[in-house]
Design a protein around this motif. Structure first.
Motif, short mmCIF file in Angstrom:
data_model
loop_
_atom_site.label_atom_id
_atom_site.label_comp_id
_atom_site.label_asym_id
_atom_site.label_seq_id
_atom_site.Cartn_x
_atom_site.Cartn_y
_atom_site.Cartn_z
N LYS A 25 0.84 -1.20 0.00
CA LYS A 25 0.00 0.00 0.00
C LYS A 25 0.87 1.25 0.00
CE LYS A 25 -4.01 0.48 2.00
NZ LYS A 25 -5.09 0.60 2.99
N PHE A 26 0.36 2.25 -0.71
CA PHE A 26 0.99 3.57 -0.69
C PHE A 26 -0.10 4.63 -0.82
CE2 PHE A 26 2.64 7.37 -2.72
CZ PHE A 26 3.62 7.72 -1.81
N GLY A 27 -0.03 5.65 0.02
CA GLY A 27 -0.99 6.75 -0.04
C GLY A 27 -2.42 6.28 0.14
N GLY A 28 -2.60 5.19 0.87
CA GLY A 28 -3.92 4.64 1.10
C GLY A 28 -4.46 3.80 -0.05
N GLU A 29 -3.68 3.66 -1.12
CA GLU A 29 -4.09 2.88 -2.29
C GLU A 29 -3.31 1.56 -2.34
OE1 GLU A 29 -6.40 3.66 -4.68
OE2 GLU A 29 -6.89 5.56 -3.70
N ILE A 30 -3.89 0.57 -2.97
CA ILE A 30 -3.21 -0.71 -3.14
C ILE A 30 -2.34 -0.63 -4.40
CG2 ILE A 30 -3.51 -3.18 -3.59
CD1 ILE A 30 -6.19 -2.94 -2.02
N LEU A 31 -1.05 -0.81 -4.21
CA LEU A 31 -0.11 -0.84 -5.34
C LEU A 31 -0.01 -2.25 -5.91
CD1 LEU A 31 1.97 0.59 -7.15
CD2 LEU A 31 3.67 0.17 -5.37
N PHE A 32 -0.08 -3.25 -5.02
CA PHE A 32 0.02 -4.64 -5.46
C PHE A 32 -0.69 -5.54 -4.46
CE2 PHE A 32 1.83 -8.81 -6.02
CZ PHE A 32 1.96 -8.93 -7.39
N ASP A 33 -1.39 -6.53 -4.97
CA ASP A 33 -2.04 -7.54 -4.14
C ASP A 33 -2.12 -8.82 -4.96
OD1 ASP A 33 -3.52 -9.02 -2.34
OD2 ASP A 33 -5.34 -7.80 -2.50
N GLY A 34 -1.26 -9.78 -4.62
CA GLY A 34 -1.30 -11.02 -5.38
C GLY A 34 -0.18 -11.98 -5.05
N GLU A 35 -0.21 -13.08 -5.77
CA GLU A 35 0.81 -14.12 -5.67
C GLU A 35 1.50 -14.24 -7.02
OE1 GLU A 35 -1.66 -17.36 -4.47
OE2 GLU A 35 -1.75 -16.67 -2.40
N GLY A 36 2.43 -15.16 -7.12
CA GLY A 36 3.11 -15.36 -8.39
C GLY A 36 4.24 -14.38 -8.63
N CYS A 37 4.89 -13.94 -7.57
CA CYS A 37 6.02 -13.03 -7.70
C CYS A 37 7.31 -13.82 -7.94
CB CYS A 37 6.18 -12.20 -6.42
SG CYS A 37 4.73 -11.18 -6.07
N MET A 38 8.36 -13.10 -8.20
CA MET A 38 9.70 -13.67 -8.28
C MET A 38 10.51 -13.03 -7.17
SD MET A 38 9.59 -15.69 -10.97
CE MET A 38 11.26 -15.97 -11.53
N ARG A 39 11.52 -13.74 -6.68
CA ARG A 39 12.39 -13.13 -5.69
C ARG A 39 13.84 -13.39 -6.06
NH1 ARG A 39 12.35 -16.19 0.04
NH2 ARG A 39 13.17 -18.15 -0.72
N VAL A 40 14.67 -12.40 -5.73
CA VAL A 40 16.11 -12.49 -5.95
C VAL A 40 16.75 -12.74 -4.60
CG1 VAL A 40 18.18 -11.24 -6.65
CG2 VAL A 40 16.09 -11.03 -8.01
N LEU A 41 17.59 -13.77 -4.55
CA LEU A 41 18.29 -14.15 -3.32
C LEU A 41 19.78 -13.95 -3.54
CD1 LEU A 41 16.41 -17.51 -2.62
CD2 LEU A 41 15.78 -15.19 -1.92
N GLU A 42 20.38 -13.13 -2.68
CA GLU A 42 21.81 -12.83 -2.77
C GLU A 42 22.41 -12.85 -1.37
OE1 GLU A 42 24.90 -9.43 -4.45
OE2 GLU A 42 22.76 -9.14 -4.71
N THR A 43 23.63 -13.35 -1.27
CA THR A 43 24.32 -13.47 0.01
C THR A 43 24.19 -12.21 0.85
OG1 THR A 43 25.93 -14.88 -1.10
CG2 THR A 43 26.51 -14.11 1.09
#
Length: 156
Positions: A25-43
């Motif tokens: 959420k930003f400014g009271g609005e939903i910027l993103f709501d969901g599944e199916g994301c990707m993630r970057v993993l770094e040491t």
């Protein structure tokens, strides 16, 4: 629930799909709501989440000046997030033509959690990775120390 030690994450970083439910959420609005994301993993970094271009609220994004370069992912473009009078500069970035190893996130969006009203993973509010340059999401699923933490100067 088991935790992941970020010290065990790889270098160079790894990209992987995530089944986590992400809510931003930003400014009271939903910027993103969901599944199916990707993630970057770094040491020594908590995961950075990349959000699907199909589910992000693009009406809140305005292209911003400037770019940055990541040795692993390539050149990133930035976006301001704007809701009415609330604007945060360069809070979101995207790789339109990433390197071959990260081609799956072409056109996907990442953000600085500390610049949002809040970011949640599976209903848990996350903490932003320390340091103004990093976009990692700290939750109970990851264990530090984290790069950027002033209590661990060897990682800054």
């Amino acid at each position: 629930m088991s935790t992941e030690r970020v010290a065990d994450y790889p270098r160079p970083p790894r990209l992987e799909p995530s089944a986590d439910h992400v809510f931003v959420k930003f400014g009271g609005e939903i910027l993103f709501d969901g599944e199916g994301c990707m993630r970057v993993l770094e040491t020594f970094h908590p995961p950075t989440y990349y959000l699907s271009p199909d589910k992000i609220n693009r009406k809140l994004l305005i292209p911003s000046a400037g770019r940055s370069f990541c040795e692993w992912k390539g050149v990133a473009d930035y976006f301001d997030v704007v809701v009415r009078e609330n604007r945060v500069h360069r809070a979101v970035w995207c790789y339109s033509s990433p390197t071959e190893s990260f081609k799956e996130i072409s056109g996907w969006f990442a953000l600085y959690p500390g610049l949002m009203d809040g970011c949640w993973l599976n209903g848990e509010k996350v903490t932003a990775q320390p340091g103004g340059f990093y976009g990692g999401w700290i939750s109970s699923a990851v264990e530090g120390p984290f790069k950027g933490d002033p209590n661990h100067p060897e990682l800054i």
